[in-house]
Motif scaffolding. Structure first.
Motif, mmCIF file in Angstrom:
data_model
loop_
_atom_site.group_PDB
_atom_site.id
_atom_site.type_symbol
_atom_site.label_atom_id
_atom_site.label_comp_id
_atom_site.label_asym_id
_atom_site.label_seq_id
_atom_site.Cartn_x
_atom_site.Cartn_y
_atom_site.Cartn_z
ATOM 1 N N GLY A 346 -6.732 10.428 6.982
ATOM 2 C CA GLY A 346 -5.239 10.052 7.454
ATOM 3 C C GLY A 346 -5.255 8.977 8.456
ATOM 4 O O GLY A 346 -4.380 8.855 9.169
ATOM 5 N N SER A 374 -5.868 12.225 -0.260
ATOM 6 C CA SER A 374 -4.753 13.165 0.070
ATOM 7 C C SER A 374 -4.234 14.023 -1.133
ATOM 8 O O SER A 374 -3.981 15.128 -0.808
ATOM 9 C CB SER A 374 -3.575 12.220 0.553
ATOM 10 O OG SER A 374 -3.090 11.637 -0.858
ATOM 11 N N PRO A 378 -4.638 18.085 1.863
ATOM 12 C CA PRO A 378 -3.324 17.595 1.999
ATOM 13 C C PRO A 378 -3.127 17.234 3.407
ATOM 14 O O PRO A 378 -2.004 16.589 3.791
ATOM 15 C CB PRO A 378 -2.457 18.792 1.808
ATOM 16 C CG PRO A 378 -3.638 19.906 1.500
ATOM 17 C CD PRO A 378 -4.999 19.258 1.122
ATOM 18 N N VAL A 380 -4.337 15.021 5.084
ATOM 19 C CA VAL A 380 -4.413 13.656 5.354
ATOM 20 C C VAL A 380 -3.496 12.773 4.595
ATOM 21 O O VAL A 380 -3.412 11.570 4.419
ATOM 22 C CB VAL A 380 -5.900 12.903 5.113
ATOM 23 C CG1 VAL A 380 -7.049 13.506 5.713
ATOM 24 C CG2 VAL A 380 -6.200 12.926 3.569
ATOM 25 N N HIS A 381 -2.583 13.394 4.023
ATOM 26 C CA HIS A 381 -1.392 13.009 3.338
ATOM 27 C C HIS A 381 -0.624 12.155 4.316
ATOM 28 O O HIS A 381 -0.326 12.479 5.318
ATOM 29 C CB HIS A 381 -0.692 13.877 2.569
ATOM 30 C CG HIS A 381 0.367 13.399 1.623
ATOM 31 N ND1 HIS A 381 1.458 12.990 1.884
ATOM 32 C CD2 HIS A 381 0.115 13.473 -0.025
ATOM 33 C CE1 HIS A 381 2.158 12.275 0.523
ATOM 34 N NE2 HIS A 381 1.292 12.774 -0.487
ATOM 35 N N LYS A 384 2.092 13.891 6.479
ATOM 36 C CA LYS A 384 1.641 14.445 7.622
ATOM 37 C C LYS A 384 1.890 13.540 9.082
ATOM 38 O O LYS A 384 1.872 14.158 10.208
ATOM 39 C CB LYS A 384 0.177 14.991 7.716
ATOM 40 C CG LYS A 384 -0.094 15.958 6.939
ATOM 41 C CD LYS A 384 0.460 17.361 7.270
ATOM 42 C CE LYS A 384 -0.128 18.480 6.388
ATOM 43 N NZ LYS A 384 0.811 18.423 5.081
#
Ligand code: WTA
Length: 661
Positions: A346, A374, A378, A380-381, A384
């Motif tokens: 991320g 990602s 989730p 490092v989506h 965020k």
């Protein structure tokens, strides 16, 4: 071809919002067309006006374009200027001295801000220091350094004294460094003790030592070392000197060396279709003009923007859109030392939030790998992070597949930011075919239309124009200011590679296949038509990798390298190898494949390592002994061979090569 098919069938269109369009420097298609019409009507007037408007000339030019020795075109040739003056002093004159030029974020997340005034001081000190080391106008200086403020300072300092820099990407091997030092006749190298990436320290000065110890670097007198980590390294007395000692005693004022517009600002080595990388030579005036202009046109860069181009200064993208473009345009930029996946995938999104990046420019490979990351994590989506500062997104270096485009648009751009898919090359110096954010309706996977003044077209193999809807060879019909001037030390190769007689000798051959949409005229790039691969946006010559493999002469008898489509890296390198011993299988084959991969990493660099190595008793050849690469490409993709193989000397070999070791 499936990727290209899906692009060609793409029907989604994204128009710039009224808000984006209103704010943009080139606002609406009518403005774009008006600029194109100006260039059409009076080509040299168009470029001459831009050059007078955008750059500060020490001595004005009287002639815009000199075509008398085509294809060795000369632009603004009797004008004089200095690139570093235009990037730094110009900002002091404009009252930008206290404005931040560079926000540098180190691998560990620590941040340093450098104002235009400070950057100017650093560059002047180093420029004076280089002169004190005996380096002068016309000398070549190799720069082999990690992403850093010092890297930009080194390039600008060379430009200030009229020395021609040649930056070599930190991922290239000692052998590659040695070859470039010799080819360029470099008198000095600017490097660092070590580099820091992804929490790890990696040697860099040691690679320079190894390169020089390989011999042949007679012209080289000085190695200047930036102390990045401070860990102990070898310093050779009389040759090696610390960067801070070179800068330390120097004055912070340095009168720029005024050079002719055609003076070579830099040489950048890139892969072509033969074994030896070619030194692409760029000019000072024409190059800088386009670096600045495209910052303003393609990215619509404005005084309050924070621009972030994630490319390394070792590539052309890092030259034009890190070192020269943003500074010439007086834009604050983020420079990042690390990698997108450290401490987690991320990092890019977190950095955009932290620094409030407004213009973000990266490569499809990075986007694809971050999509994948990602999906599994989730956390490092991009959702965020707060990415609301973003205004415009860019893509560069390889085709962007529509799925990646849509993800970038939705999850990074919040469906609000135009994406500029910029097609260009090391040789073109700056953008060629790209949408304009406030004008061009976007179609995922298409780089849309040429910039005003860029006469891109599609022709057949003999240089005749092709109608829209018919795929062919991408050419540029008229010279443009930021184009390659020659191949360093090899003007004949320049002519043959870029102005081939088969096309009539007047068209610039890009080396890509392309097609224009029947209705819109939009360009879609279909990939290289020569033996150049594009792996993670890095250009690699198949012949270059083949030469490296056969250089392991105790083991390898013959090698052929082809590309295979890869979901993550765009293309992957597949090598077919015949050994000087019986064809290995099982563990032996795996061990030998690893040995060869490591060998290629040493010969060229880790980026050239084949993903897949297949061993055979022979290669598929015609009776006249020509390797049939199209068959190898099919095998590499795992396709059944449906082509006619009757001309093949040894058809049985195909089955053997199709087996995975
Ligand atoms: C490819 C990088 C499709 C192309 C700036 C070109 C692209 C080669 C795009 C140059 C794009 C670059 N869409 N393909 N937007 N941009 N390419 O010299 O094959 O490293 O010839 O310059 O990359 O790579 P180079």
């Amino acid at each position: 071809m499936s990727g290209i098919q899906s692009v060609l069938q793409e029907t989604r269109v994204f128009n710039p919002s009224a808000e984006v369009q209103q704010a943009a420097a080139i606002s609406g298609m009518a403005s774009y067309k008006a600029l194109c019409a100006q260039a059409d009507a009076d080509y040299s007037g168009f470029w001459g006006n831009l050059a007078r408007e955008k750059l500060l000339w020490h001595k004005p030019f009287t002639e815009v374009l000199d075509e008398s020795n085509a294809p060795f075109y000369r632009w603004f040739a009797d004008g004089q200027l200095n690139a570093s003056y235009n990037c730094l002093d110009a900002n002091l004159i404009n009252g930008n001295g206290d404005k931040t030029a560079i926000v540098f974020e180190a691998d560990d997340g620590s941040v340093t801000n450098v104002s235009f005034r400070q950057l100017h001081e650093r560059v002047c000190k180093l420029a004076n220091g280089l002169k004190a080391q005996g380096i002068k106008k016309g000398d070549r200086v190799l720069i082999y350094i990690p992403m850093s403020v010092e890297g930009v300072v080194a390039m600008q300092a060379c430009a200030r004294i009229g020395a021609t820099h040649s930056v070599v990407f930190g991922g290239f091997s000692a052998k590659s460094v040695q070859e470039r030092v010799i080819d360029a006749g470099a008198v000095a190298i600017i490097t660092a003790d070590e580099q820091v990436r992804g929490g790890k320290t990696l040697p860099i000065k040691a690679i320079v030592d190894e390169a020089i110890s390989m011999g042949g670097c007679e012209a080289l007198k000085t190695v200047i070392v930036y102390r990045r980590t401070g860990n102990p390294i070898n310093m050779q007395a009389g040759r090696d000197i610390w960067l801070h000692e070179v800068e330390g005693p120097q004055s912070a004022q340095c009168e720029p060396e005024w050079v002719d517009a055609e003076h070579p600002l830099f040489i950048l080595y890139t892969s072509g279709s033969t074994g030896k990388p070619k030194g692409v030579q760029h000019s000072t005036g024409g190059y800088l003009l386009w670096a600045k202009t495209t910052m303003q046109w393609t990215f619509d860069a404005k005084p309050n923007d924070l621009f972030w181009c994630t490319a390394d200064i070792g590539w052309i993208t890092g030259h034009t859109y890190v070192c020269y473009g943003p500074t010439a345009a007086g834009i604050t930029q983020l420079v990042f030392e690390g990698v997108p996946t450290y401490p987690n995938a991320g990092r890019f999104w977190q950095m955009i939030e932290k620094h409030k990046v407004t213009l973000f420019y990266t490569a499809p490979t990075a986007i694809r790998s971050l999509i994948k990351a990602s999906e599994t994590d989730p956390n490092v989506h991009p959702n965020k992070s707060d990415l609301s500062s973003l205004r415009i997104l860019g893509s560069v270096g390889e085709p962007i597949n529509p799925e990646a485009w849509m993800w970038y648009h939705k999850h990074v751009g919040g469906e609000r930011c135009p994406i500029v898919d910029t097609f260009w090359q090391t040789e073109t110096g700056g953008h060629m075919i790209t949408p304009l954010p406030g004008a061009t309706p976007l179609v995922p996977g298409s780089c849309t239309l040429p910039l005003p003044g860029i006469m891109a077209a599609i022709v057949d193999e003999t240089g005749n124009d092709l109608p829209n809807g018919q795929g062919g060879v991408l050419v540029v019909k008229r010279p443009w200011p930021s184009m390659i001037r020659t191949i360093w030390g090899d003007p004949e190769r320049f002519k043959k590679s870029y102005y081939p007689a088969e096309l009539g000798g007047k068209l610039y051959l890009a080396g890509d296949g392309a097609i224009r949409d029947k209705d819109t005229g939009y360009f879609t790039i279909m990939g290289r038509i020569d033996d150049v691969l594009n792996v993670s946006g890095h250009r690699m010559g198949t012949m270059e990798i083949e030469s490296a493999l056969v250089a392991k002469s105790d083991l390898v008898a013959e090698a052929a390298v082809v590309g295979r489509p890869d979901d993550l890296t765009g293309e992957a390198i597949v090598a077919f190898v015949v050994l000087k011993r019986p064809r290995p299988t099982g563990d032996e084959a795996r061990a030998l494949a690893k040995e060869l991969r490591d060998w290629v990493a040493k010969e060229i660099g880790p980026i050239a390592k084949p993903k897949d190595i297949r061993f055979g008793d022979n290669l598929p050849k015609t009776r006249s002994g020509k390797i049939m690469r199209r068959l190898l490409r099919a095998i590499a993709k795992g396709e059944a061979i449906t082509q006619d193989v009757s001309t093949l000397e040894n058809p049985a070999i195909l089955e053997q090569l199709a087996e995975n070791n």
